[in-house]
Design an enzyme around this catalytic site. Structure first.
Site, PDB file in Angstrom:
ATOM      1  N   ALA A 154       0.838  -1.204   0.000  1.00  0.00           N
ATOM      2  CA  ALA A 154       0.000   0.000   0.000  1.00  0.00           C
ATOM      3  C   ALA A 154       0.875   1.258   0.000  1.00  0.00           C
ATOM      4  O   ALA A 154       0.611   2.218  -0.729  1.00  0.00           O
ATOM      5  CB  ALA A 154      -0.922  -0.010   1.205  1.00  0.00           C
TER       6      ALA A 154
ATOM      7  N   TYR B 142       3.895   1.444  -1.110  1.00  0.00           N
ATOM      8  CA  TYR B 142       4.525   1.501  -2.428  1.00  0.00           C
ATOM      9  C   TYR B 142       3.537   2.081  -3.455  1.00  0.00           C
ATOM     10  O   TYR B 142       3.872   2.974  -4.231  1.00  0.00           O
ATOM     11  CB  TYR B 142       4.972   0.090  -2.836  1.00  0.00           C
ATOM     12  CG  TYR B 142       5.552   0.016  -4.222  1.00  0.00           C
ATOM     13  CD1 TYR B 142       4.741  -0.283  -5.313  1.00  0.00           C
ATOM     14  CD2 TYR B 142       6.899   0.253  -4.446  1.00  0.00           C
ATOM     15  CE1 TYR B 142       5.266  -0.337  -6.597  1.00  0.00           C
ATOM     16  CE2 TYR B 142       7.433   0.206  -5.721  1.00  0.00           C
ATOM     17  CZ  TYR B 142       6.614  -0.093  -6.796  1.00  0.00           C
ATOM     18  OH  TYR B 142       7.130  -0.143  -8.053  1.00  0.00           O
ATOM     19  N   ASP B 143       2.304   1.587  -3.402  1.00  0.00           N
ATOM     20  CA  ASP B 143       1.291   2.082  -4.333  1.00  0.00           C
ATOM     21  C   ASP B 143       1.070   3.576  -4.174  1.00  0.00           C
ATOM     22  O   ASP B 143       0.852   4.292  -5.158  1.00  0.00           O
ATOM     23  CB  ASP B 143      -0.039   1.343  -4.116  1.00  0.00           C
ATOM     24  CG  ASP B 143       0.055  -0.113  -4.548  1.00  0.00           C
ATOM     25  OD1 ASP B 143       1.010  -0.451  -5.271  1.00  0.00           O
ATOM     26  OD2 ASP B 143      -0.831  -0.903  -4.153  1.00  0.00           O
TER      27      ASP B 143
ATOM     28  N   SER C 232      26.787 -18.995 -28.212  1.00  0.00           N
ATOM     29  CA  SER C 232      26.005 -20.034 -27.524  1.00  0.00           C
ATOM     30  C   SER C 232      26.996 -20.871 -26.710  1.00  0.00           C
ATOM     31  O   SER C 232      28.101 -20.426 -26.431  1.00  0.00           O
ATOM     32  CB  SER C 232      25.169 -20.801 -28.537  1.00  0.00           C
ATOM     33  OG  SER C 232      25.807 -21.946 -28.949  1.00  0.00           O
ATOM     34  N   LEU C 233      26.638 -22.047 -26.300  1.00  0.00           N
ATOM     35  CA  LEU C 233      27.511 -22.841 -25.426  1.00  0.00           C
ATOM     36  C   LEU C 233      27.645 -24.251 -25.968  1.00  0.00           C
ATOM     37  O   LEU C 233      26.683 -24.805 -26.494  1.00  0.00           O
ATOM     38  CB  LEU C 233      26.899 -22.943 -24.025  1.00  0.00           C
ATOM     39  CG  LEU C 233      26.946 -21.726 -23.120  1.00  0.00           C
ATOM     40  CD1 LEU C 233      26.059 -21.957 -21.907  1.00  0.00           C
ATOM     41  CD2 LEU C 233      28.382 -21.452 -22.673  1.00  0.00           C
TER      42      LEU C 233
ATOM     43  N   ARG D 197      18.603 -12.373 -28.533  1.00  0.00           N
ATOM     44  CA  ARG D 197      19.843 -12.891 -29.090  1.00  0.00           C
ATOM     45  C   ARG D 197      19.796 -12.914 -30.618  1.00  0.00           C
ATOM     46  O   ARG D 197      20.797 -12.657 -31.274  1.00  0.00           O
ATOM     47  CB  ARG D 197      20.059 -14.300 -28.545  1.00  0.00           C
ATOM     48  CG  ARG D 197      21.288 -14.975 -29.033  1.00  0.00           C
ATOM     49  CD  ARG D 197      21.549 -16.219 -28.198  1.00  0.00           C
ATOM     50  NE  ARG D 197      22.680 -16.947 -28.735  1.00  0.00           N
ATOM     51  CZ  ARG D 197      22.594 -17.863 -29.688  1.00  0.00           C
ATOM     52  NH1 ARG D 197      21.412 -18.154 -30.201  1.00  0.00           N
ATOM     53  NH2 ARG D 197      23.668 -18.470 -30.126  1.00  0.00           N
TER      54      ARG D 197
ATOM     55  N   GLU E 178      19.440 -14.065 -18.645  1.00  0.00           N
ATOM     56  CA  GLU E 178      18.312 -14.880 -19.058  1.00  0.00           C
ATOM     57  C   GLU E 178      17.035 -14.299 -18.473  1.00  0.00           C
ATOM     58  O   GLU E 178      16.949 -14.063 -17.264  1.00  0.00           O
ATOM     59  CB  GLU E 178      18.534 -16.309 -18.538  1.00  0.00           C
ATOM     60  CG  GLU E 178      17.710 -17.344 -19.223  1.00  0.00           C
ATOM     61  CD  GLU E 178      18.316 -17.831 -20.549  1.00  0.00           C
ATOM     62  OE1 GLU E 178      19.296 -17.205 -21.044  1.00  0.00           O
ATOM     63  OE2 GLU E 178      17.806 -18.817 -21.095  1.00  0.00           O
TER      64      GLU E 178
ATOM     65  N   TYR F 291      24.119 -12.904 -16.317  1.00  0.00           N
ATOM     66  CA  TYR F 291      25.245 -13.839 -16.250  1.00  0.00           C
ATOM     67  C   TYR F 291      26.491 -13.374 -17.002  1.00  0.00           C
ATOM     68  O   TYR F 291      27.447 -14.139 -17.120  1.00  0.00           O
ATOM     69  CB  TYR F 291      24.820 -15.247 -16.692  1.00  0.00           C
ATOM     70  CG  TYR F 291      24.192 -15.364 -18.076  1.00  0.00           C
ATOM     71  CD1 TYR F 291      24.911 -15.032 -19.222  1.00  0.00           C
ATOM     72  CD2 TYR F 291      22.898 -15.838 -18.222  1.00  0.00           C
ATOM     73  CE1 TYR F 291      24.352 -15.150 -20.479  1.00  0.00           C
ATOM     74  CE2 TYR F 291      22.319 -15.969 -19.481  1.00  0.00           C
ATOM     75  CZ  TYR F 291      23.057 -15.617 -20.606  1.00  0.00           C
ATOM     76  OH  TYR F 291      22.508 -15.740 -21.849  1.00  0.00           O
TER      77      TYR F 291
ATOM     78  N   LYS G 279      32.133 -21.755 -16.101  1.00  0.00           N
ATOM     79  CA  LYS G 279      32.876 -20.736 -16.841  1.00  0.00           C
ATOM     80  C   LYS G 279      34.224 -20.505 -16.183  1.00  0.00           C
ATOM     81  O   LYS G 279      34.288 -20.369 -14.955  1.00  0.00           O
ATOM     82  CB  LYS G 279      32.100 -19.414 -16.847  1.00  0.00           C
ATOM     83  CG  LYS G 279      30.740 -19.512 -17.491  1.00  0.00           C
ATOM     84  CD  LYS G 279      29.941 -18.221 -17.359  1.00  0.00           C
ATOM     85  CE  LYS G 279      28.584 -18.408 -18.015  1.00  0.00           C
ATOM     86  NZ  LYS G 279      27.685 -17.272 -17.765  1.00  0.00           N
TER      87      LYS G 279
ATOM     88  N   LYS H 110      24.489 -30.505 -19.302  1.00  0.00           N
ATOM     89  CA  LYS H 110      23.025 -30.544 -19.340  1.00  0.00           C
ATOM     90  C   LYS H 110      22.428 -31.614 -18.421  1.00  0.00           C
ATOM     91  O   LYS H 110      22.981 -32.700 -18.279  1.00  0.00           O
ATOM     92  CB  LYS H 110      22.553 -30.807 -20.774  1.00  0.00           C
ATOM     93  CG  LYS H 110      22.997 -29.759 -21.783  1.00  0.00           C
ATOM     94  CD  LYS H 110      22.240 -28.460 -21.653  1.00  0.00           C
ATOM     95  CE  LYS H 110      20.842 -28.532 -22.212  1.00  0.00           C
ATOM     96  NZ  LYS H 110      20.767 -28.390 -23.665  1.00  0.00           N
TER      97      LYS H 110
ATOM     98  N   CYS I 205     -18.327 -52.174 -15.234  1.00  0.00           N
ATOM     99  CA  CYS I 205     -19.535 -52.909 -14.857  1.00  0.00           C
ATOM    100  C   CYS I 205     -20.773 -52.443 -15.610  1.00  0.00           C
ATOM    101  O   CYS I 205     -21.843 -53.040 -15.482  1.00  0.00           O
ATOM    102  CB  CYS I 205     -19.769 -52.818 -13.352  1.00  0.00           C
ATOM    103  SG  CYS I 205     -20.308 -51.196 -12.820  1.00  0.00           S
TER     104      CYS I 205
HETATM  105  S1  IVH Z   1      26.487 -17.989 -20.871  1.00  0.00           S
HETATM  106  C1  IVH Z   1      29.331 -17.196 -24.054  1.00  0.00           C
HETATM  107  N1  IVH Z   1      25.161 -18.548 -18.674  1.00  0.00           N
HETATM  108  O1  IVH Z   1      22.119 -20.798 -22.657  1.00  0.00           O
HETATM  109  C2  IVH Z   1      28.374 -17.713 -23.083  1.00  0.00           C
HETATM  110  N2  IVH Z   1      24.087 -18.880 -20.774  1.00  0.00           N
HETATM  111  O2  IVH Z   1      23.393 -22.305 -24.898  1.00  0.00           O
HETATM  112  C3  IVH Z   1      26.991 -17.407 -23.460  1.00  0.00           C
HETATM  113  N3  IVH Z   1      21.787 -19.662 -20.582  1.00  0.00           N
HETATM  114  O3  IVH Z   1      21.805 -18.422 -25.187  1.00  0.00           O
HETATM  115  C4  IVH Z   1      25.965 -17.884 -22.547  1.00  0.00           C
HETATM  116  N4  IVH Z   1      21.695 -19.705 -18.382  1.00  0.00           N
HETATM  117  O4  IVH Z   1      20.165 -18.319 -23.239  1.00  0.00           O
HETATM  118  C5  IVH Z   1      25.140 -18.524 -20.031  1.00  0.00           C
HETATM  119  N5  IVH Z   1      24.086 -18.959 -16.652  1.00  0.00           N
HETATM  120  C6  IVH Z   1      24.067 -18.936 -17.993  1.00  0.00           C
HETATM  121  C7  IVH Z   1      22.922 -19.301 -18.733  1.00  0.00           C
HETATM  122  C8  IVH Z   1      22.982 -19.271 -20.127  1.00  0.00           C
HETATM  123  C9  IVH Z   1      21.024 -19.910 -19.509  1.00  0.00           C
HETATM  124  C10 IVH Z   1      21.361 -19.840 -21.993  1.00  0.00           C
HETATM  125  C11 IVH Z   1      21.467 -18.597 -22.808  1.00  0.00           C
HETATM  126  C12 IVH Z   1      22.310 -18.938 -24.001  1.00  0.00           C
HETATM  127  C13 IVH Z   1      22.246 -20.432 -24.009  1.00  0.00           C
HETATM  128  C14 IVH Z   1      23.527 -20.973 -24.586  1.00  0.00           C
END
Ligand code: IVH
Length: 677
Positions: A39, A41-42, A87-88, A141, A177, A229, A293, A317, A414
């Protein structure tokens, strides 16, 4: 002059309100630690809105009022990413993780390194650009080089700061994310179901759909969240360790995942994965793995990337929990209380190493709500040990030959009429003598937590019903008269017949609460049965209790009271109880009120590991017979621990406390001695 002064005051007040609101947003959305009520905050928001409405020239794009969303845009603009959004690479096993590590360590040469481990969120990646601490662009992305401009939408995400506090690099880009919690996802889908809109298949789709909304006002109503991240800055005046960068981002007002952890070695990365795999289901959001990482940014730069995958990071994964398969048909299982439970028969599919053949469908409304049809390709989800569930159909796979499901008008077992009681989602068979119900009732009666009749399992229950040797649970106690017919049954030799008859005989003496539970009164679980047995002390007392009396017992609600009352007034049930009584089944509470005089009075036992000579419920019963109590964990009240084979951590705990530890042999000896006295 005075007007200028007024405007000056108003501008100052607006600034002040924005600062306060930003601060409280941060407390609420990022730190989960609000300092003022909703409240209050509102009221701040309301005042700011009013002042801005009166002085539109003072509205700025980063004002917290602008989070509600600007007018819809026709299509998204394009944002060129300063550095490509990579990507990863994935690994799926410990071997693959170790292989990745070896390769990387070889490339790193002499230099040692550690890791930051993060949860791999299942949402969508976005990049936020801040110029002099102000959010100017938010982008998806896209293809990694060019993304969509979703700035107006990301402005509505509460954990995205619009302005950064403290000293900030002139140009800062953070990546992270955007996701929906499981809870937020559920609420969103419930709301959509209510409005007759198609449902989102999973939180990730819902998050992606929300971020890519053309109308930011819709995005603002979705409970989106964001974990950061990665961070990059012009001139690179950020810390040169990834972990420290994340800490720095936290200080600037971004939300980072609290599970992030520094792991000094690859073994600790593996352990982090194992921990997260176990916690996975209890996280408030969906995650599909972990990300390791390398912390040193200079080393990251030296290692670089292959294609789109950095060499300095890897995603480990989790096994997938979702898969798609064909829904071949919908069958119906008739429950103990006559409820008709539809379930899906699936073309067998392996999900996370387990073959799935069936999935629960709950009830007709649920099937309708999810628009699941026979012959649909469906998304199946497995969660831990629970029965797999169907998330929904894959609409794009429809051929037009799919058929809608309708509850049959009569019981599939039945043929009796079925009804759907008002206010209930379940359909029920109206025939109390329905053979499907009889089997479920019998299975329940003999089960572990109920009368615990050893040697009488599902197969024998079905065979006994089929052979006409029993019609209801009470008939079990008259099987001794039908020895010859038993011997004629498949797989029933002299020895097994003797064993079965013996365990049936033994079960006559089970405590009252077991009997109350075993009767299968709708809505009565083991715990309620215990309360009822302790309160009424005999089945007669319980069966004569009035509705008012039952309702007066604490923890017995009106629905349960109603169910008990109705159960004992049904002719069929009364007949069964009578038969049980004549067979000599105990119907009184055996434990005398004077337990204090019994040999094990005042002692609390905890059981751990597997016992050879009896089941756990049997052991607990013996303890109770002698006046002792049982607990599930070792606490200060515990006096004895009975340790069977492969004891768990309870044994260690008991050793560290003043608890007498008994082997199974000691325990049996003690019971024997107490029995004599
Ligand atoms: S790092 C160069 N950290 O995973 C590193 N990615 O397969 C780039 N993702 O497109 C990504 N959690 O959408 C990183 N803690 C995290 C993550 C993360 C989810 C997703 C992200 C990325 C995809 C890569």
């Amino acid at each position: 002059m005075s007007q200028d002064n007024d405007l000056h005051d108003v501008a100052a007040r607006i600034e002040d309100l924005r600062a306060q609101i930003n601060y409280h947003n941060q407390r609420y959305y990022v730190l989960d630690a609000p300092e003022i009520s909703d409240a209050e905050y509102d009221a701040l928001m309301e005042e700011l809105r009013r002042l801005e409405a009166e002085n539109p020239e003072l509205i700025t794009a980063d004002s917290p009022t602008q989070r509600v969303g600007a007018a819809p845009v026709e299509a998204f603009g394009v944002v060129e990413h300063h550095t490509p959004m990579l990507s990863l690479g994935n690994v799926f096993s410990e071997e693959e993780l170790m292989a990745w590590y070896k390769r990387t360590a070889a490339l790193a040469g002499e230099q040692g390194f550690d890791f930051t481990c993060e949860i791999k969120m299942d949402g969508l990646a976005v990049a936020l650009t801040y110029l002099n601490g102000k959010l100017v662009t938010g982008a998806t992305r896209g293809d990694g080089y060019r993304g969509e401009d979703v700035t107006s939408n990301l402005r509505t995400v509460r954990s995205v700061p619009l302005t950064l506090s403290g000293t900030v690099p002139p140009r800062l880009e953070v990546r992270g994310e955007v996701f929906l919690s499981r809870d937020g996802f559920r609420r969103l889908n419930d709301q959509r179901a209510g409005e007759g809109l198609p449902l989102f298949a999973n939180p990730r789709n819902a998050a992606a759909g929300s971020v890519r909304q053309l109308d930011p006002r819709i995005t603002s109503q979705r409970p989106l969240d964001m974990f950061v991240y990665a961070a990059y800055a012009e001139g690179d005046n950020l810390p040169d360790r990834h972990w420290d960068r994340l800490e720095e981002m936290k200080r600037l007002g971004f939300k980072t995942n609290p599970y992030n952890k520094v792991c000094p070695s690859i073994e600790e990365v593996r352990d982090f994965y194992q921990e997260m795999l176990v916690s996975r289901e209890s996280l408030p959001y969906e995650a599909d793995g972990i990300v390791a990482k390398i912390n040193s940014i200079p080393l990251q730069e030296r290692l670089g990337h292959v294609g789109r995958e950095p060499r300095w990071a890897v995603a480990y994964k989790f096994p997938p929990v979702q898969g798609t398969t064909l829904l071949e048909r919908i069958e119906i299982n008739v429950g103990r209380t006559g409820s008709l439970n539809p379930y899906a028969v699936l073309r067998p599919v392996s999900i996370g190493g387990v073959t799935i053949r069936h999935a629960a469908l709950h009830n007709e409304d649920d099937i309708r709500r999810k628009d699941i049809r026979i012959s649909d390709t469906v998304i199946v989800q497995r969660a831990g040990d629970v029965i797999p569930e169907i998330i929904g159909p894959v609409i794009s796979k429809r051929t037009g030959n799919e058929k809608e499901f309708h509850m049959p008008a009569s019981c599939p077992r039945c043929g009796s009429d079925i009804v759907r009681p008002p206010g209930e989602a379940m359909h029920r068979c109206t025939n109390a003598a329905c053979p499907a119900q009889a089997l479920e009732k019998l299975k329940h009666f003999v089960s572990r937590g109920a009368m615990d009749i050893d040697g009488v399992g599902e197969k024998l229950c079905a065979a006994l019903l089929d052979a006409g040797l029993v019609q209801d649970v009470a008939d079990l106690y008259y099987l001794a008269d039908k020895r010859q017919q038993l011997l004629e049954m498949e797989r029933m030799a002299e020895k097994s017949v003797a064993r079965v008859l013996d365990s049936i005989e033994q079960s006559k003496g089970r405590p009252l609460d077991r009997l109350v539970f075993a009767l299968g009164i709708p809505h009565i679980g083991a715990q309620t049965a215990e309360i009822l047995a302790a309160h009424y002390r005999s089945l007669d007392n319980l069966s004569e209790a009035s509705l008012e009396e039952l309702q007066a017992i604490p923890s017995i609600g009106p629905k349960i009271a109603e169910s008990i009352h109705a159960f004992f007034r049904q002719e069929g049930n009364r007949r069964i109880i009578d038969k049980l009584r004549r067979a000599g089944v105990r119907m009184e509470e055996a434990r005398t009120p004077e337990t204090a005089e019994l040999p094990l009075a005042g002692r609390e036992f905890v059981l751990t590991g597997k016992l050879e000579s009896m089941t756990r419920p049997q052991a607990e019963e013996r303890i109770k017979q002698f006046g002792g109590t049982t607990g599930s964990n070792v606490t200060r009240k515990t006096t004895h621990l009975v340790a069977g084979a492969d004891p768990g951590s309870k044994l260690d705990k008991a050793r560290s406390m003043d608890v007498t530890i008994l082997s199974e042999e000691d325990f049996l000896k003690m019971l024997e001695e107490e029995g004599r006295t």
